[in-house]
Design a protein around this motif. Structure first.
Motif, PDB file in Angstrom:
ATOM      1  N   GLN A   4       5.383  29.601   5.176  1.00 34.12           N
ATOM      2  CA  GLN A   4       4.810  30.924   5.234  1.00 34.12           C
ATOM      3  C   GLN A   4       4.882  31.556   6.443  1.00 34.12           C
ATOM      4  OE1 GLN A   4       0.873  30.796   4.200  1.00 34.12           O
ATOM      5  NE2 GLN A   4       0.516  33.185   4.101  1.00 34.12           N
ATOM      6  N   VAL A   5       5.625  32.929   6.608  1.00 31.02           N
ATOM      7  CA  VAL A   5       5.788  33.549   7.822  1.00 31.02           C
ATOM      8  C   VAL A   5       4.822  34.621   7.880  1.00 31.02           C
ATOM      9  CG1 VAL A   5       7.462  34.694   9.272  1.00 31.02           C
ATOM     10  CG2 VAL A   5       8.040  32.916   7.579  1.00 31.02           C
ATOM     11  N   GLN A   6       4.018  34.741   8.797  1.00 34.14           N
ATOM     12  CA  GLN A   6       3.162  36.148   9.157  1.00 34.14           C
ATOM     13  C   GLN A   6       3.532  36.692  10.357  1.00 34.14           C
ATOM     14  OE1 GLN A   6      -0.859  34.537   9.088  1.00 34.14           O
ATOM     15  NE2 GLN A   6      -0.378  33.604   6.982  1.00 34.14           N
ATOM     16  N   THR A   7       3.323  38.136  10.290  1.00 31.06           N
ATOM     17  CA  THR A   7       3.699  38.952  11.578  1.00 31.06           C
ATOM     18  C   THR A   7       2.244  39.655  11.986  1.00 31.06           C
ATOM     19  OG1 THR A   7       4.313  40.735  10.316  1.00 31.06           O
ATOM     20  CG2 THR A   7       6.118  39.354  11.024  1.00 31.06           C
ATOM     21  N   ASP A  22      14.680  35.977   7.400  1.00 25.44           N
ATOM     22  CA  ASP A  22      15.829  35.199   7.053  1.00 25.44           C
ATOM     23  C   ASP A  22      16.121  34.132   7.947  1.00 25.44           C
ATOM     24  OD1 ASP A  22      15.846  36.511   4.494  1.00 25.44           O
ATOM     25  OD2 ASP A  22      17.464  37.764   4.807  1.00 25.44           O
ATOM     26  N   PHE A  23      16.310  34.668   9.173  1.00 24.61           N
ATOM     27  CA  PHE A  23      16.551  33.938  10.377  1.00 24.61           C
ATOM     28  C   PHE A  23      15.575  32.882  10.864  1.00 24.61           C
ATOM     29  CE2 PHE A  23      16.233  32.775  14.988  1.00 24.61           C
ATOM     30  CZ  PHE A  23      17.359  32.515  15.162  1.00 24.61           C
ATOM     31  N   VAL A  24      14.205  33.181  10.637  1.00 22.06           N
ATOM     32  CA  VAL A  24      13.201  32.343  10.850  1.00 22.06           C
ATOM     33  C   VAL A  24      13.130  31.288   9.540  1.00 22.06           C
ATOM     34  CG1 VAL A  24      10.688  31.982  10.782  1.00 22.06           C
ATOM     35  CG2 VAL A  24      11.820  33.957  12.319  1.00 22.06           C
ATOM     36  N   GLN A  25      13.337  31.721   8.386  1.00 19.41           N
ATOM     37  CA  GLN A  25      13.279  30.815   7.268  1.00 19.41           C
ATOM     38  C   GLN A  25      14.470  29.729   7.339  1.00 19.41           C
ATOM     39  OE1 GLN A  25      10.976  31.194   4.477  1.00 19.41           O
ATOM     40  NE2 GLN A  25      11.856  29.276   3.775  1.00 19.41           N
ATOM     41  N   ASP A  71       2.995  27.065   8.704  1.00 18.89           N
ATOM     42  CA  ASP A  71       2.641  28.421   8.722  1.00 18.89           C
ATOM     43  C   ASP A  71       3.391  28.800  10.166  1.00 18.89           C
ATOM     44  OD1 ASP A  71       1.154  28.550   6.816  1.00 18.89           O
ATOM     45  OD2 ASP A  71      -0.739  28.021   7.821  1.00 18.89           O
ATOM     46  N   VAL A  72       4.076  29.858   9.982  1.00 17.58           N
ATOM     47  CA  VAL A  72       4.739  30.709  11.228  1.00 17.58           C
ATOM     48  C   VAL A  72       4.243  31.775  11.660  1.00 17.58           C
ATOM     49  CG1 VAL A  72       6.965  31.343  12.296  1.00 17.58           C
ATOM     50  CG2 VAL A  72       7.113  29.636  10.677  1.00 17.58           C
ATOM     51  N   TYR A  73       3.794  32.175  12.655  1.00 17.70           N
ATOM     52  CA  TYR A  73       3.105  33.417  13.270  1.00 17.70           C
ATOM     53  C   TYR A  73       4.195  34.012  14.347  1.00 17.70           C
ATOM     54  CZ  TYR A  73      -0.931  31.618  11.018  1.00 17.70           C
ATOM     55  OH  TYR A  73      -1.746  30.869  10.217  1.00 17.70           O
ATOM     56  N   LEU A  74       4.631  35.315  13.995  1.00 21.64           N
ATOM     57  CA  LEU A  74       5.269  35.991  14.910  1.00 21.64           C
ATOM     58  C   LEU A  74       4.400  37.178  15.583  1.00 21.64           C
ATOM     59  CD1 LEU A  74       8.451  36.562  12.834  1.00 21.64           C
ATOM     60  CD2 LEU A  74       7.958  34.754  14.399  1.00 21.64           C
ATOM     61  N   MET A  75       4.139  37.245  16.950  1.00 19.79           N
ATOM     62  CA  MET A  75       3.387  38.076  17.280  1.00 19.79           C
ATOM     63  C   MET A  75       4.153  38.730  18.679  1.00 19.79           C
ATOM     64  SD  MET A  75       0.049  35.780  17.580  1.00 19.79           S
ATOM     65  CE  MET A  75       0.895  34.426  18.009  1.00 19.79           C
ATOM     66  N   LEU A  76       3.662  39.952  19.149  1.00 17.70           N
ATOM     67  CA  LEU A  76       3.827  40.475  20.325  1.00 17.70           C
ATOM     68  C   LEU A  76       2.970  40.106  21.554  1.00 17.70           C
ATOM     69  CD1 LEU A  76       5.052  43.803  19.190  1.00 17.70           C
ATOM     70  CD2 LEU A  76       6.638  42.170  19.779  1.00 17.70           C
ATOM     71  N   ASP A  77       3.602  39.789  22.851  1.00 15.85           N
ATOM     72  CA  ASP A  77       2.549  39.523  23.857  1.00 15.85           C
ATOM     73  C   ASP A  77       2.064  40.784  24.324  1.00 15.85           C
ATOM     74  OD1 ASP A  77       1.352  38.432  25.778  1.00 15.85           O
ATOM     75  OD2 ASP A  77       2.908  37.676  27.209  1.00 15.85           O
ATOM     76  N   LYS A  78       0.867  41.109  24.384  1.00 19.89           N
ATOM     77  CA  LYS A  78       0.172  42.404  24.780  1.00 19.89           C
ATOM     78  C   LYS A  78      -0.464  42.125  26.315  1.00 19.89           C
ATOM     79  CE  LYS A  78      -4.177  41.061  22.436  1.00 19.89           C
ATOM     80  NZ  LYS A  78      -5.063  41.289  21.402  1.00 19.89           N
ATOM     81  N   ASN A  96       7.228  40.384  25.753  1.00 22.87           N
ATOM     82  CA  ASN A  96       7.458  39.061  25.178  1.00 22.87           C
ATOM     83  C   ASN A  96       7.222  38.969  23.961  1.00 22.87           C
ATOM     84  OD1 ASN A  96       8.670  38.158  27.860  1.00 22.87           O
ATOM     85  ND2 ASN A  96       6.782  37.410  28.501  1.00 22.87           N
ATOM     86  N   LYS A  97       7.921  38.045  23.332  1.00 20.34           N
ATOM     87  CA  LYS A  97       7.663  37.636  21.788  1.00 20.34           C
ATOM     88  C   LYS A  97       7.080  36.097  21.776  1.00 20.34           C
ATOM     89  CE  LYS A  97      10.095  41.418  21.063  1.00 20.34           C
ATOM     90  NZ  LYS A  97      10.274  42.158  22.384  1.00 20.34           N
ATOM     91  N   ILE A  98       6.208  35.989  21.094  1.00 21.24           N
ATOM     92  CA  ILE A  98       5.284  34.644  20.897  1.00 21.24           C
ATOM     93  C   ILE A  98       5.837  34.195  19.265  1.00 21.24           C
ATOM     94  CG2 ILE A  98       3.217  33.445  20.633  1.00 21.24           C
ATOM     95  CD1 ILE A  98       2.149  35.688  22.698  1.00 21.24           C
ATOM     96  N   VAL A  99       6.125  32.855  19.201  1.00 17.23           N
ATOM     97  CA  VAL A  99       6.313  32.079  17.939  1.00 17.23           C
ATOM     98  C   VAL A  99       5.359  31.090  18.223  1.00 17.23           C
ATOM     99  CG1 VAL A  99       8.076  31.116  16.141  1.00 17.23           C
ATOM    100  CG2 VAL A  99       8.614  33.131  17.551  1.00 17.23           C
ATOM    101  N   GLU A 100       4.511  30.897  16.900  1.00 16.61           N
ATOM    102  CA  GLU A 100       3.803  29.647  16.789  1.00 16.61           C
ATOM    103  C   GLU A 100       4.027  29.200  15.495  1.00 16.61           C
ATOM    104  OE1 GLU A 100      -0.164  31.183  19.078  1.00 16.61           O
ATOM    105  OE2 GLU A 100      -0.399  30.894  16.880  1.00 16.61           O
ATOM    106  N   ILE A 101       3.964  27.808  15.441  1.00 16.79           N
ATOM    107  CA  ILE A 101       4.217  26.924  13.839  1.00 16.79           C
ATOM    108  C   ILE A 101       3.115  26.077  13.822  1.00 16.79           C
ATOM    109  CG2 ILE A 101       6.072  25.625  14.890  1.00 16.79           C
ATOM    110  CD1 ILE A 101       7.238  25.802  12.188  1.00 16.79           C
ATOM    111  N   LYS A 102       2.757  26.048  12.650  1.00 13.71           N
ATOM    112  CA  LYS A 102       1.852  24.891  12.342  1.00 13.71           C
ATOM    113  C   LYS A 102       2.419  24.048  11.346  1.00 13.71           C
ATOM    114  CE  LYS A 102      -3.013  23.453  12.194  1.00 13.71           C
ATOM    115  NZ  LYS A 102      -4.437  24.003  12.284  1.00 13.71           N
ATOM    116  N   VAL A 103       2.999  22.751  11.328  1.00  9.40           N
ATOM    117  CA  VAL A 103       3.447  21.873  10.550  1.00  9.40           C
ATOM    118  C   VAL A 103       2.569  20.978   9.985  1.00  9.40           C
ATOM    119  CG1 VAL A 103       5.431  20.365   9.916  1.00  9.40           C
ATOM    120  CG2 VAL A 103       5.773  22.240  11.549  1.00  9.40           C
TER     121      VAL A 103
END
Length: 119
Positions: A4-7, A18-21, A38-45, A53-60
């Motif tokens: 599950q990818v969340q932005t 598609d790249f992340v998947q 679960d994958v979270y894609l965020m912008l560093d504020k 900067n871009k932040i990617v978090e994953i919880k497996v």
């Protein structure tokens, strides 16, 4: 593995999703008992500069536990590659830990062999 990818606070285009998947589906090669992620894609504020900067978090999620990794990069692709490298290592360590925990002890094997020899 169900992914599950969340932005967070932006809309990602289909090429990024598609790249992340595609990248995270490779985790199944290292441990086949992964149930979901679960994958979270965020912008560093944190910075006021135009380039964020871009932040990617994953919880497996694995049976009885979970593995969490968070990385940053200048692009989502770079951060995804970093997260994937660390997640692969952690999944392999978890797999070895589970294998070692479930493996019979050498002393138990010797005792069982001696018991069989006495019969």
């Amino acid at each position: 593995m169900k992914l599950q990818v969340q932005t967070v606070h932006f809309d990602a285009d289909s090429k990024l999703l598609d790249f992340v998947q595609t990248k995270f589906n490779k985790l199944d090669q290292f441990y086949d008992r992964i149930t979901s992620a679960d994958v979270y894609l965020m912008l560093d504020k944190g910075e006021s500069s135009k380039v964020q900067n871009k932040i990617v978090e994953i919880k497996v999620y694995v049976p009885g536990d979970s593995i969490f990794v968070r990385e940053t990069g200048t692009t989502f692709e770079e951060a995804t590659d970093r997260v994937l490298d660390i997640a692969k290592t952690q999944v392999k360590k978890y797999k070895e830990k589970v294998k070692a925990k479930n493996a019979p002890k050498a002393a138990e094997l010797i005792t069982e062999e001696e018991d069989n020899d006495l019969l």
